[in-house]
Design an enzyme around this catalytic site. Structure first.
Site, PDB file in Angstrom:
ATOM      1  N   ASP A  98       0.849  -1.189   0.000  1.00  0.00           N
ATOM      2  CA  ASP A  98       0.000   0.000   0.000  1.00  0.00           C
ATOM      3  C   ASP A  98       0.887   1.243   0.000  1.00  0.00           C
ATOM      4  OD1 ASP A  98      -1.853   1.730   2.531  1.00  0.00           O
ATOM      5  OD2 ASP A  98      -2.199   1.772   0.379  1.00  0.00           O
ATOM      6  N   ASP A 100       0.618   5.013   0.550  1.00  0.00           N
ATOM      7  CA  ASP A 100      -0.270   6.041   1.061  1.00  0.00           C
ATOM      8  C   ASP A 100       0.410   7.385   0.811  1.00  0.00           C
ATOM      9  OD1 ASP A 100      -1.866   6.570   4.331  1.00  0.00           O
ATOM     10  OD2 ASP A 100      -1.848   7.766   2.506  1.00  0.00           O
ATOM     11  N   ASP A 306       3.200   1.366   3.526  1.00  0.00           N
ATOM     12  CA  ASP A 306       2.622   1.132   4.865  1.00  0.00           C
ATOM     13  C   ASP A 306       2.958  -0.313   5.227  1.00  0.00           C
ATOM     14  OD1 ASP A 306       1.101   0.575   7.098  1.00  0.00           O
ATOM     15  OD2 ASP A 306      -0.658   1.632   6.379  1.00  0.00           O
TER      16      ASP A 306
END
Lengths: 400, 338
Positions: A98, A100, A306
């Site tokens: 992920d 972000d 992440d």
């Protein structure tokens, strides 16, 4: 959205229903759908988990019936996905990353993000509400520069996954709001959390010990305790695989991205030092770099992800082809990361107009049209623009 | 093939070879078999003494003596000896692997297939010209995540196209624990009727068992059980059983032992059976804790409060009133009660 007015929620919910009704083909069934745990959130803030579907049609029927704000599916494959976590029977799990954009601290965010008071819903300038002195929540409005930052991290991680980890089957998705998901397909399924943590540390170059990857080279006279005059450098390895080669090639390349010759950091400039030096040895040229040059290279080359998302095998992820309740944009595949524009490629709500009150919003762009800025005013907006800011808690339906 | 079986008697092919030899245990009543019983006993004794048995004979003797050694260990029935024997047999095999992985290409390929693929189901490829080996990242992580040293972190390895590049020593070290586990499983899985063992084997078993009782390391545990606090005993037991205590647990053990007056050598010895044991690294770290290296500050044993916060506290009645494990004065033994 749960603290928006009833009418606002109904309008947004209806928009979501229309999307699912008209775009069923966008729904992406995960592999082995029957082994996955599904979950969804409602517009009232209720979370439902431990669901299972035998086919994508079953899931689709739920979306039309319940019209959730968010829909999730597990990375994990379970024997019994509907049972409590400790009884589900984990078989294996997809490897997912992920990115972000918030964690990348885009320098432009202060120019376009807004703050909304958690108590009185006042849109305020800073982190503290100027009306009631309570903490204000930051609401992101990703601009093109923010998205570019995210894309850069995507390209970095794709290169590392392919060149180092041998992963060439991946799917890149825009998350629907402020980031990207990278789903690895068909490999690295059997990693436990410790092994996933190793992969996370690898792509983010965490825990690197330079003495293991490079040979140390002492210039001058320094003893083992580091006393004396001279400097410690590392012998670069531009032909090596993995991080050693990547770092070395970066340092040695004549110019940085902006066309400036790399001359080390400010501290070294004061001393008149470059980040690296070289020496001819017969036909070969050897390169040596200072520690800070390696650190600078790593800062630019490593990927910021992440870690918890990758490490937690039981995590559930937004399902591709569904809408993000924080923005009303869809989680969609990025076929070509360079040309991907979420304001166009992820926006599917209809154009019909509504009359809305906007507490506050910066200028933003959707479907090629520009909106705002708004500050405590009413305006006619296409439904897709209204849903976008309503999902961020910044707009409500107004009486015309 | 006979060379391979002699060096690696735990291979499937060694087991098949043993079946071909068609020995029965009764044959060991015959004095002509005493040299094999001798060899088996020496293997076990070497493990008890904490050394690697280095003699190598032909494949018949090696395969049978290995099996017999396992029988002896099983018949002695002390669990910690299973682990210790397995560990030293694994180290013996490691030494042979290190030699074999430096020979010619076909010999190397043979070992990679027979040992790594067949026994551990790990596909290790040899890169001729570079003298290196490659192992799939997923396989590498299966083993390396139980090692604490930064050396084994994926970030510090050469990784390319899904493979980790390793030298022979690294490849062998990675599978050592699996080998220990394999040998232990063999021993634990043996169904043995001790009463029906031939007399010569029984006698050796009893002789070895009595040495075990005299061995101070096995004895120390029983003598000092009541004088070590439970947090320390827990770490010691984990090590004894071949477990892999965390870094904080190891620091606790080392600082406690140094705090009660043990020498650096004695403290290093305690970690010998750790899966990732490296003598040089262990000594360096213990010397550092003792204040003999680095910033030259001796580290004291963490307080009971800190031990509790680290999740390493197993308080018992002997801990009443103490604030640091080194203050532990002992618990009442069963004899002392009443």
């Amino acid at each position: 959205m749960s603290n928006q007015g009833y009418e606002t929620i109904q309008v947004v919910r209806q928009a979501f229903r229309e999307f699912y009704y008209n775009n069923s083909r966008m729904l992406e069934a995960p592999e082995e759908i029957g082994a996955r745990e599904f979950g969804y959130s409602t517009f009232n803030g209720v979370m439902v988990r431990h669901l299972s579907f035998k086919s994508i049609n079953e899931l689709y029927a739920l979306l039309i019936r319940e019209v959730p704000s968010d829909v999730y599916s597990s990375a994990a494959y379970y024997t019994n996905p509907t049972l409590p976590m400790e009884e589900k029977g984990l078989r294996y799990a997809d490897l997912i990353f992920d990115i972000d954009i918030k964690e990348l601290n885009p320098p432009c965010s202060s120019t376009h993000d807004v703050y909304i008071c958690e108590r009185c819903s006042n849109v305020t300038e800073g982190r503290v509400c100027d009306s009631c002195n309570t903490n204000a929540k930051r609401v992101v409005f990703p601009c093109d520069s923010c998205i570019e930052l995210g894309k850069r991290e995507v390209k970095k991680i794709l290169a590392i996954l392919e060149e180092d980890l041998g992963i060439d089957r991946v799917k890149v998705y825009f998350s629907g709001n402020y980031g990207f998901h990278i789903h690895v397909r068909g490999s690295y399924l059997n990693l436990d959390s410790k092994a996933r943590s190793e992969i996370v540390n690898y792509v983010s170059a965490k825990g690197m010990v330079y003495d293991i990857l490079f040979k140390r080279y002492r210039r001058g006279k320094i003893d083992d305790e580091g006393n004396g005059r001279g400097s410690d450098m590392f012998v670069l390895r531009p032909n090596a695989y993995g991080w050693a080669g990547r770092i070395s090639r970066y340092i040695i390349s004549a110019e940085d991205g902006e066309g400036r010759r790399k001359k080390g950091n400010d501290k070294d400039k004061e001393k008149g030092k470059k980040g690296y030096t070289s020496k001819r040895l017969g036909d070969h040229k050897l390169y040596y770099a200072y520690t800070h040059a390696i650190e600078d290279a790593l800062r630019l080359l490593s990927v910021r992800i992440d870690p918890n998302v990758t490490i937690d095998v039981h995590r559930i992820f937004r399902l591709a082809g569904t809408l993000n309740g924080k923005s009303s944009l869809a989680k969609v595949t990025c076929e070509c990361i360079d040309s991907f524009d979420p304001s166009v490629d992820a926006c599917f709500i209809s154009d019909r107009e509504v009359y809305a009150y906007v507490a506050g919003a910066p200028r933003f762009r959707l479907k090629g049209n520009t909106f705002g800025p708004y500050r405590q005013e009413c305006s006619r907006l296409p439904l897709y623009a209204f849903c976008y800011i309503a999902c961020k808690g910044l707009a409500t339906i107004a009486k015309s | 093939m006979s060379r391979v079986i002699a060096r690696y008697p735990f291979l499937r092919s060694a087991g098949e070879y043993l079946r071909l030899l068609d020995y029965s245990l009764d044959e060991f009543n015959d004095p002509s078999m005493s040299h094999i019983i001798d060899k088996a006993s020496k293997r076990v004794l070497a493990a008890i003494n904490g050394t690697v048995y280095s003699e190598l004979s032909d494949e018949d003797v090696e395969v049978v003596s290995f099996l017999l050694a396992c029988i002896l260990v099983r018949s002695i029935g002390v669990k910690s000896l299973y682990r210790r024997f397995a560990l030293y047999e694994a180290r013996r095999a490691e030494g042979f692997l290190l030699e074999d992985l430096k020979r010619d290409r076909s010999a190397i390929e043979n070992i990679l297939t027979l040992v790594f693929k067949d026994v551990f189901a790990v596909d290790v490829k040899y890169i001729q010209g570079e003298g290196r080996f490659i192992m799939k990242v997923e396989d590498y992580l299966r083993y390396s995540t139980s090692f604490h040293d930064s050396y084994w972190r994926l970030t510090n390895r050469v990784v390319h196209r899904g493979y980790v590049y390793l030298d022979a020593k690294d490849v062998i070290r990675l599978v050592r624990d699996e080998l220990v586990h394999l040998i232990m499983k063999r021993i634990e899985g043996m169904r043995l009727d001790i009463s029906s063992l031939p007399e010569p084997i029984l006698r050796r078993s009893e002789g070895l068992k009595s040495m075990l009782v005299e061995d101070k390391e096995f004895r120390v545990e029983r003598l000092e059980v009541k004088s070590y606090p439970p947090c320390i005993l827990n770490v010691l037991r984990t090590l004894e059983q071949g477990g892999n205590p965390s870094h904080t647990a190891r620091v606790l053990l080392a600082t406690y032992m140094l705090g009660i007056g043990k020498s650096v050598d004695q403290v290093c010895e305690l970690f010998r059976s750790a899966p990732d044991y490296n003598e040089r690294v262990t000594r360096y770290q213990v010397e550092h804790l003792a204040g003999l290296r680095g910033n030259r500050v001796a580290y004291s044993c963490p307080s009971c409060e800190k031990v509790m916060l680290q999740g390493l506290c197993f308080k018992d009645e002997g801990c009443d009133g103490i604030k640091n494990p080194v203050q532990f004065k002992g618990r009442k033994s069963d004899e002392d009660k009443d």
